[in-house]
Design a protein around this motif. Structure first.
Motif, PDB file in Angstrom:
ATOM      1  N   GLU A  27      26.643  69.695  14.023  1.00 40.69           N
ATOM      2  CA  GLU A  27      27.588  69.730  12.914  1.00 40.69           C
ATOM      3  C   GLU A  27      26.826  69.341  11.651  1.00 40.69           C
ATOM      4  OE1 GLU A  27      31.923  68.602  13.185  1.00 40.69           O
ATOM      5  OE2 GLU A  27      31.102  66.841  12.151  1.00 40.69           O
ATOM      6  N   LEU A  28      26.927  70.174  10.621  1.00 39.90           N
ATOM      7  CA  LEU A  28      26.302  69.905   9.332  1.00 39.90           C
ATOM      8  C   LEU A  28      27.359  69.316   8.414  1.00 39.90           C
ATOM      9  CD1 LEU A  28      24.329  73.266   8.936  1.00 39.90           C
ATOM     10  CD2 LEU A  28      23.530  71.109   9.928  1.00 39.90           C
ATOM     11  N   SER A  29      27.010  68.239   7.717  1.00 34.06           N
ATOM     12  CA  SER A  29      27.983  67.547   6.864  1.00 34.06           C
ATOM     13  C   SER A  29      27.404  67.287   5.487  1.00 34.06           C
ATOM     14  CB  SER A  29      28.363  66.204   7.483  1.00 34.06           C
ATOM     15  OG  SER A  29      29.001  66.389   8.709  1.00 34.06           O
ATOM     16  N   THR A  30      28.283  67.302   4.491  1.00 38.42           N
ATOM     17  CA  THR A  30      27.883  66.954   3.136  1.00 38.42           C
ATOM     18  C   THR A  30      29.103  66.477   2.365  1.00 38.42           C
ATOM     19  OG1 THR A  30      26.479  67.653   1.297  1.00 38.42           O
ATOM     20  CG2 THR A  30      28.177  69.217   2.010  1.00 38.42           C
ATOM     21  N   VAL A  31      28.840  65.789   1.255  1.00 39.88           N
ATOM     22  CA  VAL A  31      29.893  65.375   0.333  1.00 39.88           C
ATOM     23  C   VAL A  31      29.555  65.963  -1.026  1.00 39.88           C
ATOM     24  CG1 VAL A  31      31.074  63.433  -0.759  1.00 39.88           C
ATOM     25  CG2 VAL A  31      30.334  63.254   1.623  1.00 39.88           C
ATOM     26  N   LEU A  32      30.547  66.581  -1.654  1.00 41.94           N
ATOM     27  CA  LEU A  32      30.337  67.337  -2.887  1.00 41.94           C
ATOM     28  C   LEU A  32      31.249  66.864  -4.005  1.00 41.94           C
ATOM     29  CD1 LEU A  32      30.737  70.682  -1.012  1.00 41.94           C
ATOM     30  CD2 LEU A  32      28.548  69.886  -1.905  1.00 41.94           C
ATOM     31  N   GLY A  33      30.724  66.880  -5.208  1.00 40.47           N
ATOM     32  CA  GLY A  33      31.532  66.708  -6.412  1.00 40.47           C
ATOM     33  C   GLY A  33      31.467  68.032  -7.154  1.00 40.47           C
ATOM     34  N   SER A  34      30.627  68.094  -8.186  1.00 43.37           N
ATOM     35  CA  SER A  34      30.438  69.341  -8.926  1.00 43.37           C
ATOM     36  C   SER A  34      29.477  70.284  -8.212  1.00 43.37           C
ATOM     37  CB  SER A  34      29.930  69.059 -10.339  1.00 43.37           C
ATOM     38  OG  SER A  34      28.672  68.419 -10.287  1.00 43.37           O
ATOM     39  N   CYS A  35      28.743  69.764  -7.239  1.00 42.15           N
ATOM     40  CA  CYS A  35      27.827  70.595  -6.455  1.00 42.15           C
ATOM     41  C   CYS A  35      28.618  71.586  -5.611  1.00 42.15           C
ATOM     42  CB  CYS A  35      26.983  69.723  -5.530  1.00 42.15           C
ATOM     43  SG  CYS A  35      25.876  68.589  -6.375  1.00 42.15           S
ATOM     44  N   ARG A  48      28.829  85.827   7.181  1.00 37.11           N
ATOM     45  CA  ARG A  48      30.120  85.442   6.632  1.00 37.11           C
ATOM     46  C   ARG A  48      29.912  84.120   5.904  1.00 37.11           C
ATOM     47  NH1 ARG A  48      30.237  89.859   7.771  1.00 37.11           N
ATOM     48  NH2 ARG A  48      31.508  90.947   9.286  1.00 37.11           N
ATOM     49  N   ALA A  49      30.689  83.892   4.854  1.00 39.81           N
ATOM     50  CA  ALA A  49      30.471  82.701   4.021  1.00 39.81           C
ATOM     51  C   ALA A  49      31.744  81.907   3.784  1.00 39.81           C
ATOM     52  CB  ALA A  49      29.875  83.116   2.684  1.00 39.81           C
ATOM     53  N   HIS A  50      31.548  80.600   3.641  1.00 44.85           N
ATOM     54  CA  HIS A  50      32.550  79.658   3.154  1.00 44.85           C
ATOM     55  C   HIS A  50      31.912  78.974   1.951  1.00 44.85           C
ATOM     56  CE1 HIS A  50      34.902  79.423   7.019  1.00 44.85           C
ATOM     57  NE2 HIS A  50      33.735  79.770   7.518  1.00 44.85           N
ATOM     58  N   LEU A  51      32.675  78.715   0.901  1.00 46.86           N
ATOM     59  CA  LEU A  51      32.185  77.996  -0.276  1.00 46.86           C
ATOM     60  C   LEU A  51      33.056  76.772  -0.526  1.00 46.86           C
ATOM     61  CD1 LEU A  51      31.537  80.941  -2.784  1.00 46.86           C
ATOM     62  CD2 LEU A  51      29.818  79.629  -1.519  1.00 46.86           C
ATOM     63  N   TYR A  52      32.403  75.653  -0.850  1.00 44.81           N
ATOM     64  CA  TYR A  52      33.122  74.400  -1.088  1.00 44.81           C
ATOM     65  C   TYR A  52      32.503  73.656  -2.256  1.00 44.81           C
ATOM     66  CZ  TYR A  52      34.893  75.544   3.459  1.00 44.81           C
ATOM     67  OH  TYR A  52      35.482  76.217   4.497  1.00 44.81           O
ATOM     68  N   GLY A  53      33.331  72.857  -2.937  1.00 49.68           N
ATOM     69  CA  GLY A  53      32.853  72.007  -4.031  1.00 49.68           C
ATOM     70  C   GLY A  53      33.240  72.571  -5.378  1.00 49.68           C
ATOM     71  N   GLY A  54      32.329  72.425  -6.336  1.00 44.64           N
ATOM     72  CA  GLY A  54      32.554  72.960  -7.663  1.00 44.64           C
ATOM     73  C   GLY A  54      33.650  72.262  -8.444  1.00 44.64           C
ATOM     74  N   ALA A  55      33.876  70.982  -8.156  1.00 41.99           N
ATOM     75  CA  ALA A  55      34.906  70.232  -8.884  1.00 41.99           C
ATOM     76  C   ALA A  55      34.373  69.792 -10.244  1.00 41.99           C
ATOM     77  CB  ALA A  55      35.338  69.008  -8.072  1.00 41.99           C
ATOM     78  N   ASN A  56      35.275  69.561 -11.157  1.00 45.13           N
ATOM     79  CA  ASN A  56      34.932  68.985 -12.467  1.00 45.13           C
ATOM     80  C   ASN A  56      35.529  67.580 -12.478  1.00 45.13           C
ATOM     81  OD1 ASN A  56      33.586  71.290 -13.733  1.00 45.13           O
ATOM     82  ND2 ASN A  56      35.571  72.269 -13.498  1.00 45.13           N
ATOM     83  N   ILE A  57      34.786  66.671 -11.880  1.00 47.61           N
ATOM     84  CA  ILE A  57      35.274  65.317 -11.620  1.00 47.61           C
ATOM     85  C   ILE A  57      35.407  64.477 -12.876  1.00 47.61           C
ATOM     86  CG2 ILE A  57      34.694  63.157 -10.453  1.00 47.61           C
ATOM     87  CD1 ILE A  57      33.604  64.815  -8.170  1.00 47.61           C
TER      88      ILE A  57
END
Length: 184
Positions: free
Chosen positions: A31-39, A98-107
């Motif tokens: 399982e690959l994990s990450t935490v994202l804000g604007s990334c 196939r792709a999933h995209l996550y993140g890109g927040a303007n925190i």
């Protein structure tokens, strides 16, 4: 927000993907994990080859004034290519990705819209490369934690406290000497 919650499996190996990194695996218990804000994190998988991977990029592309010959791993333009190439080297076929995209927040209110720029870059990149986007959870003002099973393509994305998101500053790296320095 919960999406296709991966089943709980014993002996899962969790690998963290930090800013400027990518990882690829065909292991059914990885399982690959990450935490994202604007990334932004791109999760790619080939359902037939059962191989997948994740990247985590800080910024989309270097500015036009960026004249360095060195590759900066914090840019999506580099990490997207590296992720795809590594997947192909591990048996994936580009036509099946196939792709999933996550993140890109303007925190941070009042700051440049880095998250929006990252999200737009990722969508355009996938479209240009003809990689099917099957799911995204991007934008807003909340940080996200993403857990991705690369062999199956299953993913869990949930919002977390913005304090858990990494800084939007690149991790410093040593710059090799390029010879003489001219002072003026």
């Amino acid at each position: 927000m919960m999406l296709e919650k991966p089943p709980i499996l014993p002996n899962i190996t969790r690998l963290t993907v930090l800013q400027g990194q990518f990882r690829v695996s065909a292991g059914p218990r990885v399982e690959l994990s990450t935490v994202l804000g604007s990334c932004v994190a791109t999760c790619l998988f080939d359902p037939e080859a059962e191989v997948g991977g994740m990247n985590h990029f800080l910024l989309s592309e270097p500015p036009a004034s960026h004249a360095s010959e060195e590759v900066d791993v914090h840019y999506g333009v580099y990490l997207m290519e590296m992720l795809i190439n590594e997947m192909l080297a591990n048996g994936a076929r580009k036509s099946r990705l196939r792709a999933h995209l996550y993140g890109g927040a303007n925190i941070r209110a009042g700051m440049a819209q880095i998250g929006t720029a990252n999200a737009n870059f990722a969508r355009v990149f996938l479209e240009r490369e003809r990689i099917q986007l099957v799911r995204e959870d991007m934008g807003g003002v909340s940080a996200r934690r993403v857990d991705f099973r690369p062999a199956s393509g299953l993913v869990r994305c949930r919002t977390v406290s913005s304090t858990e998101a990494p800084d939007t500053k690149p991790i410093p790296r040593a710059v090799p000497s390029r010879g003489e320095v001219e002072l003026f």
